[in-house]
Write a protein that holds these residues in place. Sequence first.
Motif, PDB file in Angstrom:
ATOM      1  N   UNK A 390     -28.820 120.070   0.591  1.00 23.88           N
ATOM      2  CA  UNK A 390     -28.088 118.808   0.145  1.00 23.88           C
ATOM      3  C   UNK A 390     -26.616 119.318  -0.575  1.00 23.88           C
ATOM      4  N   UNK A 391     -26.569 120.375  -1.104  1.00 20.99           N
ATOM      5  CA  UNK A 391     -25.146 120.758  -1.608  1.00 20.99           C
ATOM      6  C   UNK A 391     -23.979 120.711  -0.690  1.00 20.99           C
ATOM      7  N   UNK A 392     -24.445 121.472   0.510  1.00 18.57           N
ATOM      8  CA  UNK A 392     -23.503 121.481   1.612  1.00 18.57           C
ATOM      9  C   UNK A 392     -22.915 119.934   2.112  1.00 18.57           C
ATOM     10  N   UNK A 393     -24.161 119.258   2.382  1.00 20.64           N
ATOM     11  CA  UNK A 393     -24.116 117.742   2.829  1.00 20.64           C
ATOM     12  C   UNK A 393     -23.380 116.954   1.887  1.00 20.64           C
ATOM     13  N   UNK A 394     -23.455 117.066   0.552  1.00 15.68           N
ATOM     14  CA  UNK A 394     -22.688 116.214  -0.431  1.00 15.68           C
ATOM     15  C   UNK A 394     -21.277 116.721  -0.348  1.00 15.68           C
ATOM     16  N   UNK A 395     -20.658 118.192  -0.363  1.00 15.42           N
ATOM     17  CA  UNK A 395     -19.498 118.360   0.037  1.00 15.42           C
ATOM     18  C   UNK A 395     -18.954 117.862   1.194  1.00 15.42           C
ATOM     19  N   UNK A 396     -19.887 117.776   2.208  1.00 13.73           N
ATOM     20  CA  UNK A 396     -19.316 117.337   3.710  1.00 13.73           C
ATOM     21  C   UNK A 396     -18.902 116.021   3.375  1.00 13.73           C
ATOM     22  N   UNK A 399     -15.500 115.629   2.244  1.00 12.10           N
ATOM     23  CA  UNK A 399     -14.399 116.093   3.147  1.00 12.10           C
ATOM     24  C   UNK A 399     -14.000 117.548   2.672  1.00 12.10           C
ATOM     25  N   UNK A 400     -14.837 118.077   1.909  1.00  4.94           N
ATOM     26  CA  UNK A 400     -14.313 119.681   1.245  1.00  4.94           C
ATOM     27  C   UNK A 400     -15.052 120.686   2.424  1.00  4.94           C
ATOM     28  N   UNK A 401     -14.366 120.803   3.164  1.00  2.00           N
ATOM     29  CA  UNK A 401     -14.776 121.899   4.111  1.00  2.00           C
ATOM     30  C   UNK A 401     -15.122 123.315   3.765  1.00  2.00           C
TER      31      UNK A 401
END
Length: 576
Positions: A390-396, A399-401
């Motif tokens: 979920x953390x990665x999806x939130x940053x995705x 648009x914070x690659x």
Amino acid sequence: MEAWLCLCILMLCGCTSARKASQRQQGRPQLSYNDGQRFKYFYLEAVNQQNLGNYDAAFDLYRHCLDIDPNAAEVYFALSAYYAELDADSTSLALMQKAVDLDSDNDIYLERLGITHINANQFSEAAQCYEQLFQRDKSRSDALGVLLQLYNQQRDYDKMIVTLNRMEQVDGSSEQITLSKMRVYAMLGDKDRELKELQQLAEKHPNDLNYRVMMGNWLLQNSRADEALEAYQHVLATEPDNQAAQVSMLDYYRAVGEDSLANALQERLLVNPKTSLDTKISLMRQVVAENEQNGGDSTQVIAVFQRILDEPQHDSDMLELYAAYMQLKKMPQDSINQVWREALRLTPDNAGVRLQLAQALWADEAYGDVAQLCEEGTEYNPDEIGFYYFLGLSYLQKDDDDATLDAMRRGVSQIDEDSNPDIVSDFYAIMGDVLHRKGLDQEAFAAYDSCLQYKPDNYGCLNNYAYYLSLRNEDLQKAEQMSYRTIKAEPTNATFLDTYAWILFQQERYTEAAIYMEQVLQNDSVPSVDVLEHAGDVYAKTEQMDKAVDYWQRAVDAGGDSKVLIRKIKLRKYIK
């Protein structure tokens, strides 16, 4: 290999004792000196090969030992285990019986024979073996435990009682043995002896009032409510806060139709700070179940929850139950989220609650809150990969690659054999997409390969992998195979169809590409710039130039402004 390892350990333990026991074999013919030396050499070599994991060689050596000495019980014992592993049960049983016949004093052989009978569902024969074992060593309560199960399988309740009495002689009386006796007497329909066992247990432990409560429960269940009430009252007179007795009084009031008294007592137990949390949770589940049976008036249940939660909470269990009830009654998600937040305040390491809250916030597109919640989760539960997901999806979504890639890489480092392969596959798929955007195609392709190892039918990954290969115009056969799998799975997915059409175009299979491009346009009501340009390219290569220019122009109108696209329109021809 693990099964064989366990087998070897068992066999080696047995063989060590077997060698000692073989010296005691009665009537075993003496071998000549040379044969004795030969037997010793081949037997020890069989054990050595077994230890080395060379089981075929060990098996052959054991059989050769029998050629030298057909009366070697230890060899029959060893071979029996091999045949058991080969599922040759009858042969295994015959060999084990032979070992026992040759060395009848060996307890290891006799017990293994009993186990072999059990595996063959020959419970009566197994019981005979364990009876002999107990007669040889009357301290073996483990043998009695097996006998109890064997007689239970045969529904021989009288022998079960005899066995339980013997267990009492070996280990002394205990609650477990008494309760086991009561169950057997219940199966025999002998209620008098069932109650007598419980009374004796209560008399042996006069200071343990729980046995008195158990006796009251038995009386209540057997329609002797007045006697049950006397038992409960005796306990409560001695110990007014005894929870077991109070809960049993609830059952008594309901059994005799005193619902108002039952409800009042239930209320007192639920709001009493001295009542254990487990008791409160159990009672609240009853409240919910009864309320649902009577029409499901949630206001009554919520009022009870609120009275309980007005008291300081030291654990999140009651809050979790409250949130689960609110979900059942489809109450507003914001209200449920507040309960989950309070639960996390009490137990911040509660990964289950944190993940439920993260999912709820994700549905509300509160990506910043999800990121904060999950970042905290990685600190409390660093091995929970759901937080990294979920953390990665939130940053995705933001648009914070770089942050996305960092979160996904941290999550991948926590993967183990129990991890959900679907989620692990998504980790690698997302990493591949981000790496491609960063221009790191080789690393992206490696991530896609890992993704497909965990989930070969991850169609999003298959499509992206195939498309990015086609953009590089490399490994097109592999790209086509992956893309074809996606359109077979989802034949109306315009994105998948466009990828397949473009791969065919790159392979110069223009007529086929045009067929699939037609399907793309039929299934895509709002084609993207890339799709429109691809359509123009395909039509240009199939000598439909007016149509090609039309789609190129539509690509420009949709926002496409590449110089190549403009030149295609001006020159009315395909340009790479």
